[in-house]
Design a protein around this motif. Structure first.
Motif, PDB file in Angstrom:
ATOM      1  N   GLN A   1       0.834  -1.203   0.000  1.00 61.84           N
ATOM      2  CA  GLN A   1       0.000   0.000   0.000  1.00 61.84           C
ATOM      3  C   GLN A   1       0.874   1.260   0.000  1.00 61.84           C
ATOM      4  OE1 GLN A   1      -3.283   0.256  -0.561  1.00 61.84           O
ATOM      5  NE2 GLN A   1      -3.064  -1.929  -0.938  1.00 61.84           N
ATOM      6  N   ALA A   2       1.946   1.233   0.746  1.00 62.05           N
ATOM      7  CA  ALA A   2       2.860   2.384   0.775  1.00 62.05           C
ATOM      8  C   ALA A   2       3.519   2.589  -0.585  1.00 62.05           C
ATOM      9  CB  ALA A   2       3.910   2.204   1.868  1.00 62.05           C
ATOM     10  N   TYR A   3       3.740   1.505  -1.330  1.00 63.81           N
ATOM     11  CA  TYR A   3       4.340   1.592  -2.661  1.00 63.81           C
ATOM     12  C   TYR A   3       3.405   2.285  -3.659  1.00 63.81           C
ATOM     13  CZ  TYR A   3       8.185  -1.787  -1.835  1.00 63.81           C
ATOM     14  OH  TYR A   3       9.312  -2.438  -1.404  1.00 63.81           O
ATOM     15  N   GLN A   4       2.123   2.351  -3.346  1.00 59.98           N
ATOM     16  CA  GLN A   4       1.139   2.848  -4.306  1.00 59.98           C
ATOM     17  C   GLN A   4       1.083   4.367  -4.420  1.00 59.98           C
ATOM     18  OE1 GLN A   4      -0.158   0.459  -6.328  1.00 59.98           O
ATOM     19  NE2 GLN A   4       1.327  -0.591  -5.041  1.00 59.98           N
ATOM     20  N   GLY A   5       1.670   5.069  -3.499  1.00 61.05           N
ATOM     21  CA  GLY A   5       1.610   6.526  -3.568  1.00 61.05           C
ATOM     22  C   GLY A   5       2.698   7.161  -2.731  1.00 61.05           C
TER      23      GLY A   5
ATOM     24  N   LEU B   1      10.610   4.376  -5.940  1.00 58.51           N
ATOM     25  CA  LEU B   1      10.681   3.096  -6.628  1.00 58.51           C
ATOM     26  C   LEU B   1      10.546   3.268  -8.137  1.00 58.51           C
ATOM     27  CD1 LEU B   1       8.598   0.970  -4.132  1.00 58.51           C
ATOM     28  CD2 LEU B   1      11.061   0.855  -4.506  1.00 58.51           C
ATOM     29  N   SER B   2       9.761   4.253  -8.552  1.00 53.76           N
ATOM     30  CA  SER B   2       9.628   4.524  -9.990  1.00 53.76           C
ATOM     31  C   SER B   2      10.970   4.953 -10.586  1.00 53.76           C
ATOM     32  CB  SER B   2       8.569   5.594 -10.231  1.00 53.76           C
ATOM     33  OG  SER B   2       7.293   5.092  -9.917  1.00 53.76           O
ATOM     34  N   VAL B   3      11.701   5.789  -9.878  1.00 52.25           N
ATOM     35  CA  VAL B   3      13.016   6.215 -10.363  1.00 52.25           C
ATOM     36  C   VAL B   3      13.949   5.014 -10.469  1.00 52.25           C
ATOM     37  CG1 VAL B   3      15.089   7.544  -9.747  1.00 52.25           C
ATOM     38  CG2 VAL B   3      12.834   8.604  -9.623  1.00 52.25           C
TER      39      VAL B   3
ATOM     40  N   THR C   1      14.330 -11.127   0.393  1.00 51.70           N
ATOM     41  CA  THR C   1      14.575 -11.484  -1.002  1.00 51.70           C
ATOM     42  C   THR C   1      13.263 -11.750  -1.727  1.00 51.70           C
ATOM     43  OG1 THR C   1      16.754 -12.382  -0.490  1.00 51.70           O
ATOM     44  CG2 THR C   1      15.731 -13.123  -2.539  1.00 51.70           C
ATOM     45  N   LEU C   2      12.408 -12.548  -1.122  1.00 51.48           N
ATOM     46  CA  LEU C   2      11.109 -12.881  -1.717  1.00 51.48           C
ATOM     47  C   LEU C   2      10.238 -11.630  -1.877  1.00 51.48           C
ATOM     48  CD1 LEU C   2       8.970 -15.033  -2.577  1.00 51.48           C
ATOM     49  CD2 LEU C   2       8.271 -15.074  -0.169  1.00 51.48           C
ATOM     50  N   VAL C   3      10.100 -10.878  -0.810  1.00 55.20           N
ATOM     51  CA  VAL C   3       9.184  -9.725  -0.806  1.00 55.20           C
ATOM     52  C   VAL C   3       9.694  -8.624  -1.724  1.00 55.20           C
ATOM     53  CG1 VAL C   3       8.259  -7.870   0.652  1.00 55.20           C
ATOM     54  CG2 VAL C   3       8.173 -10.255   1.429  1.00 55.20           C
TER      55      VAL C   3
ATOM     56  N   TYR D   1       8.622  -5.652  -6.455  1.00 51.22           N
ATOM     57  CA  TYR D   1       9.103  -4.987  -7.668  1.00 51.22           C
ATOM     58  C   TYR D   1       8.421  -5.591  -8.888  1.00 51.22           C
ATOM     59  CZ  TYR D   1      12.737  -1.843  -6.003  1.00 51.22           C
ATOM     60  OH  TYR D   1      13.409  -0.800  -5.430  1.00 51.22           O
ATOM     61  N   GLY D   2       8.301  -6.897  -8.894  1.00 51.74           N
ATOM     62  CA  GLY D   2       7.617  -7.568 -10.006  1.00 51.74           C
ATOM     63  C   GLY D   2       6.182  -7.100 -10.149  1.00 51.74           C
ATOM     64  N   PHE D   3       5.479  -7.006  -9.036  1.00 54.23           N
ATOM     65  CA  PHE D   3       4.104  -6.516  -9.099  1.00 54.23           C
ATOM     66  C   PHE D   3       4.052  -5.059  -9.556  1.00 54.23           C
ATOM     67  CE2 PHE D   3       3.116 -10.057  -6.083  1.00 54.23           C
ATOM     68  CZ  PHE D   3       2.209 -10.706  -6.903  1.00 54.23           C
TER      69      PHE D   3
END
Length: 186
Positions: free
Chosen positions: A83-87, A94-96, A145-147, A152-154
């Motif tokens: 959720q934090a990755y979304q905005g 992460l976009s950069v 590693t998994l997360v 990133y894949g998602f």
């Protein structure tokens, strides 16, 4: 704060807003009120400037991860991280990083060395967060590693633009991370 640090902050703010792809010195210098010559003076080259921006964006992301409140368990923590990755700042940072990776910059110098060190700090911040969410210290490396790879894949997933499908996939990842955390046989 040195002039270099000030410029780096301004360029990073610009890149977080406008993106890394297609970045050229003259327009970014104009946007932040300086000259391309001053950027070269302080950073040596466009490549050195971009490497510094990628690292600075990553450092801002690390601060954002460290500010996340711990969740009740690893599964909830992974979902909260998504959720934090979304905005906000994590999304932008992460976009950069993804733009730098997509353009092939991450695997060559000067990016390789600086980003590798930054990646270590990023993994450490994720580990601290996941331990706070209940991940055992002896298994948190596997979980990170998994997360990290999974999220990133998602983030880059082009097979769906449906948030509900992505959220379901992220929760499946979170369940797997929780299973590693709960595994008492290893």
């Amino acid at each position: 704060m040195t002039r270099r640090e000030e410029l780096l902050g301004q360029v990073t703010d610009h890149v977080l807003e406008h993106g890394l792809i297609g970045l050229t010195l003259r327009p970014v210098a104009t946007a932040i009120g300086t000259s391309d010559r001053m950027l070269i003076y302080h950073f040596g080259s466009r490549d050195e400037l971009v490497a510094a921006v990628v690292v600075e964006a990553s450092e801002r992301g690390i601060v954002a991860v460290r500010r996340l409140p711990a969740a009740a368990d690893v599964r909830s923590g992974v979902n909260r991280l998504w959720q934090a990755y979304q905005g906000g700042v994590l999304h932008d940072c992460l976009s950069v990083y993804c733009q730098a990776a997509a353009t092939g910059l991450i695997g060559i110098e000067p990016y390789l060395s600086t980003v590798r060190a930054s990646n270590g700090r990023w993994a450490a911040a994720l580990a601290e967060y996941l331990v706070a969410c209940g991940a055992p210290a002896d298994r948190v490396g596997r979980i990170v590693t998994l997360v990290d790879s999974g999220l990133y894949g998602f983030k880059l997933d082009l097979t769906t633009d449906r948030p509900d499908e992505l959220a379901r996939g992220v929760d499946d990842l979170a369940v797997a991370a929780q299973a590693i955390a709960d595994d008492t046989t290893r």
